[in-house]
Design a protein around this motif. Structure first.
Motif, PDB file in Angstrom:
ATOM      1  N   ILE A  31       0.851  -1.198   0.000  1.00 54.64           N
ATOM      2  CA  ILE A  31       0.000   0.000   0.000  1.00 54.64           C
ATOM      3  C   ILE A  31       0.883   1.242   0.000  1.00 54.64           C
ATOM      4  CG2 ILE A  31      -1.817   1.254   1.206  1.00 54.64           C
ATOM      5  CD1 ILE A  31      -2.670  -1.391   2.473  1.00 54.64           C
ATOM      6  N   VAL A  32       0.652   2.095  -0.990  1.00 51.93           N
ATOM      7  CA  VAL A  32       1.476   3.287  -1.188  1.00 51.93           C
ATOM      8  C   VAL A  32       0.571   4.493  -1.390  1.00 51.93           C
ATOM      9  CG1 VAL A  32       3.358   4.330  -2.512  1.00 51.93           C
ATOM     10  CG2 VAL A  32       3.186   1.840  -2.361  1.00 51.93           C
ATOM     11  N   ASN A  33       0.897   5.594  -0.727  1.00 51.98           N
ATOM     12  CA  ASN A  33       0.199   6.851  -0.994  1.00 51.98           C
ATOM     13  C   ASN A  33       0.551   7.319  -2.402  1.00 51.98           C
ATOM     14  OD1 ASN A  33      -0.487   9.709  -1.100  1.00 51.98           O
ATOM     15  ND2 ASN A  33      -0.698   9.603   1.114  1.00 51.98           N
ATOM     16  N   SER A  34      -0.460   7.696  -3.170  1.00 54.71           N
ATOM     17  CA  SER A  34      -0.217   8.081  -4.563  1.00 54.71           C
ATOM     18  C   SER A  34       0.782   9.232  -4.680  1.00 54.71           C
ATOM     19  CB  SER A  34      -1.533   8.480  -5.239  1.00 54.71           C
ATOM     20  OG  SER A  34      -2.145   9.573  -4.558  1.00 54.71           O
ATOM     21  N   ALA A  35       0.839  10.099  -3.664  1.00 52.09           N
ATOM     22  CA  ALA A  35       1.783  11.214  -3.703  1.00 52.09           C
ATOM     23  C   ALA A  35       3.226  10.745  -3.570  1.00 52.09           C
ATOM     24  CB  ALA A  35       1.457  12.206  -2.589  1.00 52.09           C
ATOM     25  N   SER A  39       8.590   9.602  -6.017  1.00 48.84           N
ATOM     26  CA  SER A  39       9.838   9.471  -5.273  1.00 48.84           C
ATOM     27  C   SER A  39      10.169   8.010  -4.988  1.00 48.84           C
ATOM     28  CB  SER A  39       9.762  10.262  -3.961  1.00 48.84           C
ATOM     29  OG  SER A  39       8.661   9.826  -3.169  1.00 48.84           O
ATOM     30  N   LEU A  40       9.154   7.185  -4.714  1.00 46.60           N
ATOM     31  CA  LEU A  40       9.380   5.755  -4.495  1.00 46.60           C
ATOM     32  C   LEU A  40       9.978   5.120  -5.752  1.00 46.60           C
ATOM     33  CD1 LEU A  40       8.931   3.166  -2.732  1.00 46.60           C
ATOM     34  CD2 LEU A  40       6.718   2.944  -3.905  1.00 46.60           C
ATOM     35  N   THR A  41       9.454   5.475  -6.903  1.00 43.25           N
ATOM     36  CA  THR A  41       9.951   4.918  -8.161  1.00 43.25           C
ATOM     37  C   THR A  41      11.398   5.309  -8.400  1.00 43.25           C
ATOM     38  OG1 THR A  41       7.723   4.958  -9.125  1.00 43.25           O
ATOM     39  CG2 THR A  41       9.587   4.841 -10.660  1.00 43.25           C
ATOM     40  N   LEU A  96      15.992  -2.532   0.773  1.00 50.98           N
ATOM     41  CA  LEU A  96      14.622  -2.532   0.275  1.00 50.98           C
ATOM     42  C   LEU A  96      13.642  -2.211   1.401  1.00 50.98           C
ATOM     43  CD1 LEU A  96      12.736  -3.180  -2.149  1.00 50.98           C
ATOM     44  CD2 LEU A  96      12.593  -5.514  -1.241  1.00 50.98           C
ATOM     45  N   LEU A  97      13.846  -2.808   2.584  1.00 54.09           N
ATOM     46  CA  LEU A  97      12.979  -2.511   3.724  1.00 54.09           C
ATOM     47  C   LEU A  97      13.134  -1.063   4.176  1.00 54.09           C
ATOM     48  CD1 LEU A  97      13.160  -5.739   5.912  1.00 54.09           C
ATOM     49  CD2 LEU A  97      11.221  -4.877   4.615  1.00 54.09           C
ATOM     50  N   ASP A  98      14.358  -0.558   4.136  1.00 57.77           N
ATOM     51  CA  ASP A  98      14.574   0.858   4.479  1.00 57.77           C
ATOM     52  C   ASP A  98      13.795   1.756   3.517  1.00 57.77           C
ATOM     53  OD1 ASP A  98      16.231   0.213   6.581  1.00 57.77           O
ATOM     54  OD2 ASP A  98      18.085   0.474   5.454  1.00 57.77           O
ATOM     55  N   LEU A  99      13.780   1.379   2.237  1.00 54.40           N
ATOM     56  CA  LEU A  99      13.046   2.149   1.229  1.00 54.40           C
ATOM     57  C   LEU A  99      11.546   2.127   1.519  1.00 54.40           C
ATOM     58  CD1 LEU A  99      13.003   3.604  -1.579  1.00 54.40           C
ATOM     59  CD2 LEU A  99      12.756   1.337  -2.596  1.00 54.40           C
ATOM     60  N   VAL A 100      11.023   0.950   1.832  1.00 56.61           N
ATOM     61  CA  VAL A 100       9.596   0.812   2.129  1.00 56.61           C
ATOM     62  C   VAL A 100       9.216   1.624   3.366  1.00 56.61           C
ATOM     63  CG1 VAL A 100       7.841  -0.846   2.874  1.00 56.61           C
ATOM     64  CG2 VAL A 100       9.386  -1.432   0.997  1.00 56.61           C
ATOM     65  N   GLU A 101      10.078   1.580   4.381  1.00 58.11           N
ATOM     66  CA  GLU A 101       9.830   2.362   5.605  1.00 58.11           C
ATOM     67  C   GLU A 101       9.895   3.858   5.335  1.00 58.11           C
ATOM     68  OE1 GLU A 101      11.266  -0.265   9.387  1.00 58.11           O
ATOM     69  OE2 GLU A 101      12.830   0.644   8.185  1.00 58.11           O
ATOM     70  N   ALA A 190       1.257  -5.405 -16.332  1.00 64.96           N
ATOM     71  CA  ALA A 190       2.584  -6.027 -16.327  1.00 64.96           C
ATOM     72  C   ALA A 190       3.463  -5.265 -15.356  1.00 64.96           C
ATOM     73  CB  ALA A 190       3.188  -6.010 -17.725  1.00 64.96           C
ATOM     74  N   SER A 191       4.329  -5.981 -14.669  1.00 66.86           N
ATOM     75  CA  SER A 191       5.161  -5.347 -13.632  1.00 66.86           C
ATOM     76  C   SER A 191       6.301  -4.515 -14.207  1.00 66.86           C
ATOM     77  CB  SER A 191       5.734  -6.419 -12.700  1.00 66.86           C
ATOM     78  OG  SER A 191       6.525  -7.348 -13.427  1.00 66.86           O
ATOM     79  N   ASP A 192       6.535  -4.599 -15.520  1.00 68.57           N
ATOM     80  CA  ASP A 192       7.699  -3.952 -16.126  1.00 68.57           C
ATOM     81  C   ASP A 192       7.812  -2.464 -15.814  1.00 68.57           C
ATOM     82  OD1 ASP A 192       6.470  -6.165 -17.689  1.00 68.57           O
ATOM     83  OD2 ASP A 192       8.356  -6.097 -18.798  1.00 68.57           O
ATOM     84  N   ASN A 193       6.672  -1.782 -15.777  1.00 61.98           N
ATOM     85  CA  ASN A 193       6.695  -0.330 -15.613  1.00 61.98           C
ATOM     86  C   ASN A 193       6.106   0.141 -14.287  1.00 61.98           C
ATOM     87  OD1 ASN A 193       7.772   0.960 -18.184  1.00 61.98           O
ATOM     88  ND2 ASN A 193       6.255  -0.462 -19.023  1.00 61.98           N
ATOM     89  N   HIS A 194       6.035  -0.753 -13.316  1.00 63.53           N
ATOM     90  CA  HIS A 194       5.481  -0.389 -12.012  1.00 63.53           C
ATOM     91  C   HIS A 194       6.471  -0.748 -10.918  1.00 63.53           C
ATOM     92  CE1 HIS A 194       1.396   0.517 -13.473  1.00 63.53           C
ATOM     93  NE2 HIS A 194       1.563  -0.512 -14.287  1.00 63.53           N
ATOM     94  N   ALA A 195       7.073   0.245 -10.304  1.00 63.14           N
ATOM     95  CA  ALA A 195       7.987  -0.017  -9.189  1.00 63.14           C
ATOM     96  C   ALA A 195       7.249  -0.695  -8.046  1.00 63.14           C
ATOM     97  CB  ALA A 195       8.626   1.291  -8.713  1.00 63.14           C
ATOM     98  N   GLY A 196       5.984  -0.330  -7.812  1.00 63.71           N
ATOM     99  CA  GLY A 196       5.218  -0.919  -6.731  1.00 63.71           C
ATOM    100  C   GLY A 196       5.047  -2.422  -6.893  1.00 63.71           C
TER     101      GLY A 196
END
Length: 282
Positions: A31-35, A39-41, A96-101, A190-196
């Protein structure tokens, strides 16, 4: 607006139920806030370049999203005889966990423990798991007083259509919408273009899947298959990482829940320690 990226680990199995069949199926939602998605990507692209520089040495920077680091690849590195490979996998999981946090993400999912020697009705289990996650996601959206959309990693067309329709018939029925905060039925991509989606795959495959198998499955499943006995499951605790998550595990063959409460998302132990996924195995 919140987005929930869904990915699966361990759902595919051979029709003859050979020993290559996976003991666990995991469906995990990130679950990711759209805003936070831009930056997540960008941060996820930087993470991939940092840990695998040789694979991203050329080409346009944004094209690097097309080169996926699969969770199965990290698991293979985890079990390598080379200590350097195991450390590389460990550091990747930690970052990766640091990024998610850092981006205040949340994790929701369902874990199915398969009965030894028996197949799992993957289509029915997958549909039920998506509905279950949709309910938990809707409760989260209601608590946050916002709307959301489910984006799932695409499977085959018939499976995608069946899963979406199972939500469609519940959402638009005259008896009331159980997924009111969801703006639409699940979307498949497809997951190719989605970092999430890529992050959800990594979390499901490299962290939840091996720990669920270690906690709930027998140490020697091949012996149990030959003897025809049934494994038992016991609930275990996980070290706190600060990443909020809800994971439900199901006992093999019974449909009973092992755990349905919010649990801390497990971090990977350091190389050389006792590690269920093999990070410390020589």
């Amino acid at each position: 607006m919140q987005l929930c990226y869904l990915d699966e680990s361990g759902g595919c199995e051979s029709p003859d139920m050979s020993l290559t069949a996976t003991p666990v199926m995991v469906l995990l939602g990130l679950i990711v806030n759209s805003a936070s998605i831009p930056s997540l990507t960008r941060d996820f692209l930087a993470l991939k370049r940092n840990h695998f520089p040789g694979r991203f040495a050329c080409g346009h920077a944004l094209d690097h999203i097309l080169e996926e680091i699969k969770g199965s690849e990290i698991l293979q590195m985890t079990r390598k005889p080379s200590r350097n490979q195991r450390r590389k996998a460990h550091r990747f999981r930690q970052d990766l966990l640091d990024l998610v946090e850092a981006h205040d993400c949340r994790v929701v999912g369902r874990v199915w423990i398969k009965e030894a020697g028996k197949g799992l009705n993957l289509s029915a289990s997958y549909s039920y798991a998506v509905q279950d996650i949709a309910r938990h996601f809707s409760q989260y959206l209601t608590f946050r007083d916002t709307l959301g959309v489910l984006i799932a990693d695409g499977r085959d067309h018939e499976t995608n259509r069946g899963v979406a329709h199972s939500i469609f018939t519940q959402k638009w029925r005259t008896g009331g919408d159980p997924y009111t905060p969801l703006s639409e039925v699940p979307l498949f991509s497809a997951s190719d273009n989605h970092a999430g989606l890529q992050i959800a795959d990594l979390l499901a495959t490299t962290l939840v899947f091996p720990r669920a198998a270690w906690a709930y499955c027998p140490r020697r499943p091949e012996i149990l298959i030959h003897q025809g006995s049934t494994p038992t499951c016991e609930q275990t605790s996980a070290p706190d990482s600060g990443v909020s998550s809800t994971v439900t595990a199901t006992r093999p063959g019974s449909g009973a829940e092992v755990s349905s409460s919010a649990i801390p998302f497990p971090r990977s132990p350091a190389p050389g320690s006792s590690d269920p996924d093999g990070a410390g195995t020589a």
